[in-house]
Write a protein that holds these residues in place. Structure first.
Motif, PDB file in Angstrom:
ATOM      1  N   GLU A 190       0.869  -1.286   0.057  1.00  0.00           N
ATOM      2  CA  GLU A 190       0.012  -0.042  -0.093  1.00  0.00           C
ATOM      3  C   GLU A 190       0.991   1.256  -0.014  1.00  0.00           C
ATOM      4  O   GLU A 190       1.915   1.275   0.819  1.00  0.00           O
ATOM      5  N   THR A 191       0.860   1.960  -0.974  1.00  0.00           N
ATOM      6  CA  THR A 191       1.932   3.109  -1.307  1.00  0.00           C
ATOM      7  C   THR A 191       0.992   4.428  -1.363  1.00  0.00           C
ATOM      8  O   THR A 191       0.078   4.793  -2.170  1.00  0.00           O
TER       9      THR A 191
ATOM     10  N   LEU B 200       6.455   2.955 -12.863  1.00  0.00           N
ATOM     11  CA  LEU B 200       7.696   2.999 -12.532  1.00  0.00           C
ATOM     12  C   LEU B 200       7.997   2.303 -11.185  1.00  0.00           C
ATOM     13  O   LEU B 200       9.204   1.556 -10.783  1.00  0.00           O
ATOM     14  N   HIS B 201       6.939   2.395 -10.111  1.00  0.00           N
ATOM     15  CA  HIS B 201       7.242   1.866  -8.949  1.00  0.00           C
ATOM     16  C   HIS B 201       6.453   0.312  -8.864  1.00  0.00           C
ATOM     17  O   HIS B 201       6.945  -0.368  -8.519  1.00  0.00           O
ATOM     18  N   GLY B 202       5.312   0.405  -9.031  1.00  0.00           N
ATOM     19  CA  GLY B 202       4.704  -1.074  -9.120  1.00  0.00           C
ATOM     20  C   GLY B 202       5.206  -1.973  -9.864  1.00  0.00           C
ATOM     21  O   GLY B 202       5.121  -3.425  -9.339  1.00  0.00           O
ATOM     22  N   THR B 203       5.806  -1.825 -11.067  1.00  0.00           N
ATOM     23  CA  THR B 203       6.330  -3.046 -11.811  1.00  0.00           C
ATOM     24  C   THR B 203       7.487  -3.405 -11.617  1.00  0.00           C
ATOM     25  O   THR B 203       8.078  -4.493 -11.984  1.00  0.00           O
ATOM     26  N   LEU B 204       8.233  -2.747 -10.458  1.00  0.00           N
ATOM     27  CA  LEU B 204       9.510  -3.060  -9.885  1.00  0.00           C
ATOM     28  C   LEU B 204       9.451  -3.927  -8.451  1.00  0.00           C
ATOM     29  O   LEU B 204      10.418  -4.141  -8.107  1.00  0.00           O
TER      30      LEU B 204
ATOM     31  N   VAL C 272      -0.304  -4.377  -5.733  1.00  0.00           N
ATOM     32  CA  VAL C 272       0.157  -3.185  -5.600  1.00  0.00           C
ATOM     33  C   VAL C 272      -1.002  -2.239  -5.423  1.00  0.00           C
ATOM     34  O   VAL C 272      -1.628  -2.065  -6.647  1.00  0.00           O
ATOM     35  N   ASN C 273      -1.243  -1.225  -4.526  1.00  0.00           N
ATOM     36  CA  ASN C 273      -2.203  -0.392  -4.458  1.00  0.00           C
ATOM     37  C   ASN C 273      -1.530   1.013  -4.095  1.00  0.00           C
ATOM     38  O   ASN C 273      -0.788   1.295  -3.057  1.00  0.00           O
ATOM     39  N   VAL C 274      -1.711   1.879  -5.002  1.00  0.00           N
ATOM     40  CA  VAL C 274      -1.052   3.205  -5.029  1.00  0.00           C
ATOM     41  C   VAL C 274      -2.167   4.348  -5.123  1.00  0.00           C
ATOM     42  O   VAL C 274      -3.028   4.309  -5.782  1.00  0.00           O
ATOM     43  N   LYS C 275      -2.018   5.231  -3.887  1.00  0.00           N
ATOM     44  CA  LYS C 275      -3.102   6.256  -3.707  1.00  0.00           C
ATOM     45  C   LYS C 275      -2.044   7.441  -4.062  1.00  0.00           C
ATOM     46  O   LYS C 275      -1.166   7.821  -3.271  1.00  0.00           O
ATOM     47  N   ALA C 276      -2.458   8.442  -5.037  1.00  0.00           N
ATOM     48  CA  ALA C 276      -2.002   9.452  -5.221  1.00  0.00           C
ATOM     49  C   ALA C 276      -2.520  10.724  -4.531  1.00  0.00           C
ATOM     50  O   ALA C 276      -3.584  10.653  -4.521  1.00  0.00           O
ATOM     51  N   VAL C 277      -1.740  11.589  -3.885  1.00  0.00           N
ATOM     52  CA  VAL C 277      -2.172  12.576  -3.081  1.00  0.00           C
ATOM     53  C   VAL C 277      -1.587  13.810  -3.505  1.00  0.00           C
ATOM     54  O   VAL C 277      -0.527  14.038  -3.917  1.00  0.00           O
ATOM     55  N   PHE C 278      -2.373  14.823  -3.535  1.00  0.00           N
ATOM     56  CA  PHE C 278      -1.714  16.350  -3.991  1.00  0.00           C
ATOM     57  C   PHE C 278      -1.497  16.973  -2.558  1.00  0.00           C
ATOM     58  O   PHE C 278      -2.090  16.471  -1.595  1.00  0.00           O
ATOM     59  N   THR C 279      -0.298  17.538  -2.600  1.00  0.00           N
ATOM     60  CA  THR C 279       0.314  18.242  -1.602  1.00  0.00           C
ATOM     61  C   THR C 279       0.813  19.460  -1.831  1.00  0.00           C
ATOM     62  O   THR C 279       0.486  20.245  -3.109  1.00  0.00           O
ATOM     63  N   ASN C 280       1.301  20.349  -0.996  1.00  0.00           N
ATOM     64  CA  ASN C 280       1.754  21.786  -1.060  1.00  0.00           C
ATOM     65  C   ASN C 280       3.262  21.794  -1.624  1.00  0.00           C
ATOM     66  O   ASN C 280       3.980  22.539  -1.753  1.00  0.00           O
ATOM     67  N   THR C 281       3.745  20.576  -2.370  1.00  0.00           N
ATOM     68  CA  THR C 281       5.096  20.503  -2.587  1.00  0.00           C
ATOM     69  C   THR C 281       5.298  20.697  -4.118  1.00  0.00           C
ATOM     70  O   THR C 281       4.166  20.637  -4.918  1.00  0.00           O
ATOM     71  N   VAL C 282       6.521  20.791  -4.600  1.00  0.00           N
ATOM     72  CA  VAL C 282       6.608  20.752  -6.232  1.00  0.00           C
ATOM     73  C   VAL C 282       6.054  19.547  -6.762  1.00  0.00           C
ATOM     74  O   VAL C 282       6.213  18.607  -6.389  1.00  0.00           O
ATOM     75  N   PRO C 283       5.674  19.599  -8.040  1.00  0.00           N
ATOM     76  CA  PRO C 283       5.240  18.471  -8.845  1.00  0.00           C
ATOM     77  C   PRO C 283       6.374  17.525  -9.121  1.00  0.00           C
ATOM     78  O   PRO C 283       7.391  17.750  -8.848  1.00  0.00           O
ATOM     79  N   VAL C 284       5.835  16.117  -9.210  1.00  0.00           N
ATOM     80  CA  VAL C 284       6.740  15.194  -9.422  1.00  0.00           C
ATOM     81  C   VAL C 284       7.079  14.786 -10.680  1.00  0.00           C
ATOM     82  O   VAL C 284       6.112  15.010 -11.672  1.00  0.00           O
TER      83      VAL C 284
END
Length: 170
Positions: free
Chosen positions: A9-10, A29-33, A45-57
């Motif tokens: 869980e990421t 790039l993460h899940g397949t490795l 692999v379960n990935v939850k993308a979250v928006f934050t106040n940091t620079v974009p990835v």
């Protein structure tokens, strides 16, 4: 002690907004490795993308792989401690040794010699002398730890059928 499955869980920090390739980093790039160099028949692999106040990835170097390697290798070290087995022996026992090898996370490995890589790592790290070096460090009030892994690097991923299937044909 053969690996049978791994479930991850990421939470993936996307930054304040999505860049062009951002969603592919914690997914493709993460899940397949997450298979790493190991024979693991089932991987979730379960990935939850979250928006934050940091620079974009965005992809710049090693994107996704360091996170996958960290998760995988930490869980192997933890399993070795709980099973009271040598963490290097546990890794060796589960290395992929027959190629081509289709991982359960959409990637096929064409070649690899992880046993030889681990042999070289053990030689370079001088594991036989580690306890002595640790004792010397402790006598000086310092801590010395040991971490060994041998990992997969994704190279030349695009263009590929998997990348296109995931909607990342940029």
């Amino acid at each position: 002690n053969n690996f049978t499955a791994i479930r991850t869980e990421t939470l993936a920090n996307m930054g304040a907004y999505l860049s062009t390739f951002a969603p592919s980093i914690p997914t493709y790039l993460h899940g397949t490795l997450m298979a790493g160099n190991y024979k693991t028949p089932s991987i979730y692999v379960n990935v939850k993308a979250v928006f934050t106040n940091t620079v974009p990835v965005d992809a710049y170097r090693g994107a996704g792989r360091p996170e996958a390697t960290f998760q995988l290798e930490r869980v192997i070290d933890k399993a070795a401690r709980e099973l009271r087995v040598d963490p290097i022996a546990l890794r060796r026992q589960n290395f992929i040794t027959e190629f081509p090898y289709a991982t359960p996370v959409a990637v096929e490995y064409d070649t690899g010699n992880y046993v030889a890589t681990m042999d070289k790592l053990e030689d370079i790290a001088d594991l036989a002398g580690f306890d002595e070096r640790r004792k010397i460090s402790e006598s000086k009030g310092k801590l010395r730890g040991l971490g060994i892994n041998c990992y997969i690097e994704a190279c030349g991923i695009a263009p590929s059928p998997v990348v296109m299937m995931l909607g990342c044909g940029i």
